[in-house]
Design an enzyme around this catalytic site. Structure first.
Site, PDB file in Angstrom:
ATOM      1  N   CYS A 126     104.661 -36.894  47.568  1.00 14.53           N
ATOM      2  CA  CYS A 126     105.342 -36.547  48.811  1.00 14.53           C
ATOM      3  C   CYS A 126     106.654 -37.317  48.837  1.00 14.53           C
ATOM      4  O   CYS A 126     106.991 -38.006  47.877  1.00 14.53           O
ATOM      5  CB  CYS A 126     104.481 -36.799  50.043  1.00 14.53           C
ATOM      6  SG  CYS A 126     104.276 -38.507  50.584  1.00 14.53           S
ATOM      7  N   HIS A 151      94.602 -53.420  36.576  1.00 20.64           N
ATOM      8  CA  HIS A 151      94.030 -54.395  37.508  1.00 20.64           C
ATOM      9  C   HIS A 151      93.232 -53.769  38.644  1.00 20.64           C
ATOM     10  O   HIS A 151      92.360 -54.430  39.213  1.00 20.64           O
ATOM     11  CB  HIS A 151      95.137 -55.254  38.119  1.00 20.64           C
ATOM     12  CG  HIS A 151      95.811 -56.132  37.122  1.00 20.64           C
ATOM     13  ND1 HIS A 151      96.728 -57.079  37.495  1.00 20.64           N
ATOM     14  CD2 HIS A 151      95.706 -56.230  35.774  1.00 20.64           C
ATOM     15  CE1 HIS A 151      97.172 -57.720  36.417  1.00 20.64           C
ATOM     16  NE2 HIS A 151      96.563 -57.205  35.357  1.00 20.64           N
TER      17      HIS A 151
END
Length: 142
Positions: free
Chosen positions: A65, A98
């Site tokens: 978006c 991570h």
């Protein structure tokens, strides 16, 4: 690998470039995004992507978006979804390494199409490191 992609009116050109790259690499794509620049509501295109990721129908999701924020907030409401807003390939890599992110959110108004394609390539080719990060990822879900 199966990928779901969704975008609002800020991202049709981004989606086309990303889908072309993914198809060239042999990925199976489910397209939930709009193909026009006519104003639409990003949740209408984010929820189907998140449902597919949450239900295990696809391996990863891509959402786009204008800022990347609204659609990321939308998809992160779904169980098992860990969407990361990325604006560089380094952040995309860290989101996978991570955080075991499974959806990448792209801010079309703040990245170029080549950048977005590079981020998706990095995101999809980077593995979760596990180890010390697994405990943190486990704490994300309530």
């Amino acid at each position: 690998m199966k990928i779901a992609i969704g975008n609002d009116h800020a991202g049709p050109d981004y989606k086309i470039a990303i889908v072309n790259m993914l198809k060239a690499k042999g990925y199976e794509i489910t397209n939930y995004g709009t193909d026009t620049v006519d104003s639409v509501d990003y949740p209408d295109f984010g929820h189907p992507v998140a449902n597919d990721v949450s239900d295990g129908k696809v391996d990863f999701g891509i959402v786009i978006c204008g800022s990347g924020n609204g659609i990321a907030m939308t998809v992160n409401k779904h169980p098992k979804v860990r969407a990361a807003l990325c604006w560089t390939k380094e952040i995309a890599a860290l989101a996978r390494q991570h955080n075991d992110a499974n959806i990448i959110s792209i801010p079309a108004r703040f990245t170029s199409i080549p950048q977005a394609v590079e981020m998706v390539e990095t995101f999809l080719s980077t593995a979760f490191e596990g180890g010390r990060h697994q405990n943190r990822v486990d704490k994300i879900s309530c």
